[in-house]
Design a protein around this motif. Structure first.
Motif, PDB file in Angstrom:
ATOM      1  N   PHE A  43       0.872  -1.210   0.157  1.00 59.11           N
ATOM      2  CA  PHE A  43       0.032   0.010  -0.059  1.00 59.11           C
ATOM      3  C   PHE A  43       0.832   1.395  -0.107  1.00 59.11           C
ATOM      4  CE2 PHE A  43      -2.508  -3.268   2.178  1.00 59.11           C
ATOM      5  CZ  PHE A  43      -3.783  -3.244   1.391  1.00 59.11           C
ATOM      6  N   ASP A  44       0.431   2.103  -0.900  1.00 58.68           N
ATOM      7  CA  ASP A  44       1.324   3.429  -0.929  1.00 58.68           C
ATOM      8  C   ASP A  44       0.659   4.138  -1.716  1.00 58.68           C
ATOM      9  OD1 ASP A  44       3.373   5.337  -0.714  1.00 58.68           O
ATOM     10  OD2 ASP A  44       4.935   3.622  -0.634  1.00 58.68           O
ATOM     11  N   SER A  45       1.471   5.308  -2.191  1.00 57.93           N
ATOM     12  CA  SER A  45       0.791   6.330  -3.229  1.00 57.93           C
ATOM     13  C   SER A  45       0.828   5.540  -4.649  1.00 57.93           C
ATOM     14  CB  SER A  45       1.451   7.460  -3.148  1.00 57.93           C
ATOM     15  OG  SER A  45       2.598   7.544  -3.952  1.00 57.93           O
ATOM     16  N   SER A  46      -0.257   5.869  -5.438  1.00 58.38           N
ATOM     17  CA  SER A  46      -0.359   5.350  -6.841  1.00 58.38           C
ATOM     18  C   SER A  46       0.897   5.709  -7.626  1.00 58.38           C
ATOM     19  CB  SER A  46      -1.644   5.695  -7.631  1.00 58.38           C
ATOM     20  OG  SER A  46      -2.764   5.345  -6.695  1.00 58.38           O
TER      21      SER A  46
ATOM     22  N   MET B 173      -2.132  18.931   1.812  1.00 58.51           N
ATOM     23  CA  MET B 173      -2.653  18.389   0.537  1.00 58.51           C
ATOM     24  C   MET B 173      -1.595  17.112   0.045  1.00 58.51           C
ATOM     25  SD  MET B 173      -1.947  21.384  -2.516  1.00 58.51           S
ATOM     26  CE  MET B 173      -2.084  20.194  -3.865  1.00 58.51           C
ATOM     27  N   GLY B 174      -2.064  16.370  -0.923  1.00 59.50           N
ATOM     28  CA  GLY B 174      -0.994  15.569  -1.295  1.00 59.50           C
ATOM     29  C   GLY B 174      -0.082  15.993  -2.301  1.00 59.50           C
TER      30      GLY B 174
ATOM     31  N   VAL C 227      -2.311   9.686   0.783  1.00 62.10           N
ATOM     32  CA  VAL C 227      -3.379  10.529   1.569  1.00 62.10           C
ATOM     33  C   VAL C 227      -3.485  10.040   2.951  1.00 62.10           C
ATOM     34  CG1 VAL C 227      -4.854   8.114   1.058  1.00 62.10           C
ATOM     35  CG2 VAL C 227      -5.933  10.550   1.360  1.00 62.10           C
ATOM     36  N   LYS C 228      -2.747   8.941   3.415  1.00 61.42           N
ATOM     37  CA  LYS C 228      -2.867   8.494   4.893  1.00 61.42           C
ATOM     38  C   LYS C 228      -1.757   9.726   5.753  1.00 61.42           C
ATOM     39  CE  LYS C 228      -5.191   4.544   4.864  1.00 61.42           C
ATOM     40  NZ  LYS C 228      -6.449   4.488   5.382  1.00 61.42           N
ATOM     41  N   GLU C 229      -0.907   9.970   5.037  1.00 61.73           N
ATOM     42  CA  GLU C 229       0.144  11.112   5.520  1.00 61.73           C
ATOM     43  C   GLU C 229      -0.909  12.609   5.620  1.00 61.73           C
ATOM     44  OE1 GLU C 229       3.717  11.903   4.023  1.00 61.73           O
ATOM     45  OE2 GLU C 229       4.343   9.981   4.334  1.00 61.73           O
ATOM     46  N   VAL C 230      -1.881  12.740   4.746  1.00 55.50           N
ATOM     47  CA  VAL C 230      -2.393  13.921   4.844  1.00 55.50           C
ATOM     48  C   VAL C 230      -3.588  13.882   5.996  1.00 55.50           C
ATOM     49  CG1 VAL C 230      -4.199  15.451   3.663  1.00 55.50           C
ATOM     50  CG2 VAL C 230      -2.328  14.562   2.624  1.00 55.50           C
ATOM     51  N   THR C 231      -4.229  12.560   5.986  1.00 58.00           N
ATOM     52  CA  THR C 231      -5.152  12.520   7.123  1.00 58.00           C
ATOM     53  C   THR C 231      -4.431  12.370   8.485  1.00 58.00           C
ATOM     54  OG1 THR C 231      -6.270  11.054   5.542  1.00 58.00           O
ATOM     55  CG2 THR C 231      -7.064  10.688   7.731  1.00 58.00           C
ATOM     56  N   THR C 232      -3.275  12.149   8.680  1.00 54.15           N
ATOM     57  CA  THR C 232      -2.681  11.835   9.999  1.00 54.15           C
ATOM     58  C   THR C 232      -2.424  13.467  10.380  1.00 54.15           C
ATOM     59  OG1 THR C 232      -1.749   9.675   9.739  1.00 54.15           O
ATOM     60  CG2 THR C 232      -0.562  11.282  11.196  1.00 54.15           C
ATOM     61  N   GLN C 233      -1.992  14.393   9.332  1.00 48.60           N
ATOM     62  CA  GLN C 233      -1.744  15.572   9.973  1.00 48.60           C
ATOM     63  C   GLN C 233      -2.902  16.368  10.234  1.00 48.60           C
ATOM     64  OE1 GLN C 233       0.726  18.246   7.636  1.00 48.60           O
ATOM     65  NE2 GLN C 233       1.890  16.225   6.274  1.00 48.60           N
TER      66      GLN C 233
ATOM     67  N   VAL D  35      -7.314  18.057   2.497  1.00 47.43           N
ATOM     68  CA  VAL D  35      -8.195  17.297   1.424  1.00 47.43           C
ATOM     69  C   VAL D  35      -7.768  15.795   1.080  1.00 47.43           C
ATOM     70  CG1 VAL D  35      -8.822  17.125  -0.904  1.00 47.43           C
ATOM     71  CG2 VAL D  35      -8.646  19.424   0.360  1.00 47.43           C
ATOM     72  N   VAL D  36      -8.808  15.081   1.598  1.00 42.08           N
ATOM     73  CA  VAL D  36      -8.521  13.670   1.581  1.00 42.08           C
ATOM     74  C   VAL D  36      -9.737  13.038   0.660  1.00 42.08           C
ATOM     75  CG1 VAL D  36      -7.285  13.488   3.667  1.00 42.08           C
ATOM     76  CG2 VAL D  36      -9.736  13.132   4.126  1.00 42.08           C
ATOM     77  N   TYR D  37      -9.754  11.376   0.898  1.00 43.22           N
ATOM     78  CA  TYR D  37     -10.848  10.796   0.571  1.00 43.22           C
ATOM     79  C   TYR D  37     -11.831  10.573   1.498  1.00 43.22           C
ATOM     80  CZ  TYR D  37      -7.590   9.759  -3.685  1.00 43.22           C
ATOM     81  OH  TYR D  37      -6.954   9.695  -4.459  1.00 43.22           O
ATOM     82  N   CYS D  38     -13.030  10.287   1.238  1.00 44.99           N
ATOM     83  CA  CYS D  38     -14.178  10.293   1.937  1.00 44.99           C
ATOM     84  C   CYS D  38     -13.916   8.936   2.832  1.00 44.99           C
ATOM     85  CB  CYS D  38     -15.706  10.097   1.426  1.00 44.99           C
ATOM     86  SG  CYS D  38     -16.797   9.293   2.158  1.00 44.99           S
ATOM     87  N   THR D  39     -13.304   7.849   2.260  1.00 45.64           N
ATOM     88  CA  THR D  39     -12.945   6.740   2.752  1.00 45.64           C
ATOM     89  C   THR D  39     -11.991   6.625   4.041  1.00 45.64           C
ATOM     90  OG1 THR D  39     -11.552   6.095   1.178  1.00 45.64           O
ATOM     91  CG2 THR D  39     -13.835   5.142   0.934  1.00 45.64           C
ATOM     92  N   ASP D  40     -10.933   7.554   3.675  1.00 42.62           N
ATOM     93  CA  ASP D  40      -9.981   7.737   4.701  1.00 42.62           C
ATOM     94  C   ASP D  40     -10.404   8.514   5.863  1.00 42.62           C
ATOM     95  OD1 ASP D  40      -7.142   6.711   3.534  1.00 42.62           O
ATOM     96  OD2 ASP D  40      -8.284   7.401   1.925  1.00 42.62           O
ATOM     97  N   ALA D  41     -11.238   9.482   5.464  1.00 46.91           N
ATOM     98  CA  ALA D  41     -11.785  10.275   6.759  1.00 46.91           C
ATOM     99  C   ALA D  41     -12.707   9.588   7.566  1.00 46.91           C
ATOM    100  CB  ALA D  41     -12.874  11.468   6.057  1.00 46.91           C
ATOM    101  N   TYR D  42     -13.278   8.444   6.893  1.00 45.26           N
ATOM    102  CA  TYR D  42     -13.984   7.599   7.706  1.00 45.26           C
ATOM    103  C   TYR D  42     -13.450   6.730   8.621  1.00 45.26           C
ATOM    104  CZ  TYR D  42     -18.049   4.042   8.375  1.00 45.26           C
ATOM    105  OH  TYR D  42     -18.935   3.406   9.055  1.00 45.26           O
ATOM    106  N   SER D  43     -12.341   6.249   7.958  1.00 49.52           N
ATOM    107  CA  SER D  43     -11.337   5.217   8.669  1.00 49.52           C
ATOM    108  C   SER D  43     -10.729   5.972   9.942  1.00 49.52           C
ATOM    109  CB  SER D  43     -10.564   4.444   7.784  1.00 49.52           C
ATOM    110  OG  SER D  43     -11.213   3.721   6.793  1.00 49.52           O
TER     111      SER D  43
END
Length: 293
Positions: free
Chosen positions: A83-86, A173-174, A210-216, A226-234
């Motif tokens: 798992f990583d950035s695309s 942001m990413g 996106v995980k690094e953005v979510t963590t910050q 700005v992240v994905y809906c799914t990462d915000a949820y998790s």
């Protein structure tokens, strides 16, 4: 948007139960795709097979859960997930890393490896993708999140744009080679914001995926991200706004088996399974959806 907060532990438990129930379902509700997947994987799993799956970081929780339950109906199949950035995953494949299935968070990264894609995108003429296996697997949403208890008044993309123009917040942001970063760049352009100038002014900070953005955002080290809906949820974040199609287009996750896949038959069977109602139940549990036509 109605996204309830959930801990990662509770999420994994819930997904595990949902997946287990889905995998044991039978009868007329089973789709033809599921039947073909089971038939294919049955033959492919006659001997132990370790499938190597490269997937966007935003798929970490769902694919990990599916990977833990899939072998129950497909004995002998195990997984090695990367798992990583695309963008990073695309580079690793290009440099010769073994990969059975690649699931990207954007079309660009898969197109850069696909000989059937436009030469404007696949500029190097790369030929790594089994184009016949390629599918648009999932759709996600791009959302704006702020730390819990934030008092900055950032309650929409419109408000974010005003704060960025005033240069009075720190926004995450990413990177530009990350799909979520590319979607964010489109949002900034939609509001006529100069990313380079904002970065030079110290208003923007970046995450390599996106995980690094979510963590910050979760840790409160930035005022918004700005992240994905799914990462915000998790992550237990409640988005304050969702980007429209006009802002950044559709967020499509394409998937394909690689031409040099070490276990092509088993990979095709797994990709077929990911398109069934059973698998979609898991994906939908965190905010993914089937691709809208």
């Amino acid at each position: 948007m109605n996204l309830n907060k959930i801990s990662r532990r509770n999420f994994l438990c819930a997904v595990g139960l949902t997946t287990a129930a889905a995998l044991t379902a039978c009868g007329s509700s089973a789709s033809s795709a599921a039947a073909s997947s089971a038939a294919a994987s049955s033959g492919a799993a006659a001997e132990p097979v370790e499938l190597i799956v490269f997937a966007a970081a935003s798929l970490t929780e769902t694919l990990t859960a599916i990977g833990e339950t899939y072998p129950a109906e497909n004995p002998g199949v195990t997984f090695r997930f990367n798992f990583d950035s695309s963008g990073t995953l695309k580079t690793q494949i290009q440099e010769g890393a073994d990969c059975d299935v690649f699931i990207s968070a954007g079309q660009k990264q898969l197109n850069q490896l696909d000989s059937t894609a436009s030469a404007d995108v696949n500029t190097e003429g790369l030929d790594f993708v089994d184009s016949d296996s390629r599918v648009d697997l999932l759709e996600n949403k791009v959302v704006l999140c702020v730390p819990e208890g934030s008092d900055k008044g950032i309650d929409s993309f419109d408000a974010l744009a005003e704060h960025l123009k005033a240069e009075d917040i720190l926004f995450c942001m990413g990177n530009s080679d990350v799909p979520v970063g590319q979607y964010t760049q489109k949002i900034l352009a939609y509001y006529d914001l100069d990313e380079a100038a904002l970065a030079a002014a110290g208003v923007i900070t970046y995450g390599s995926n996106v995980k690094e953005v979510t963590t910050q955002v979760t840790e409160g080290s930035v005022d918004a991200g700005v992240v994905y809906c799914t990462d915000a949820y998790s992550a237990g974040l409640t988005p304050v706004d969702e980007a429209t199609k006009e802002m950044c287009g559709q967020v499509i996750y394409p998937a394909a088996v690689m031409k040099a896949a070490p276990h092509a038959d088993a990979a095709k069977a797994f990709l077929a399974y990911l398109q069934t109602e059973e698998a979609m139940t898991v994906f939908e549990g965190v905010g993914f959806s089937a691709v809208a036509q």
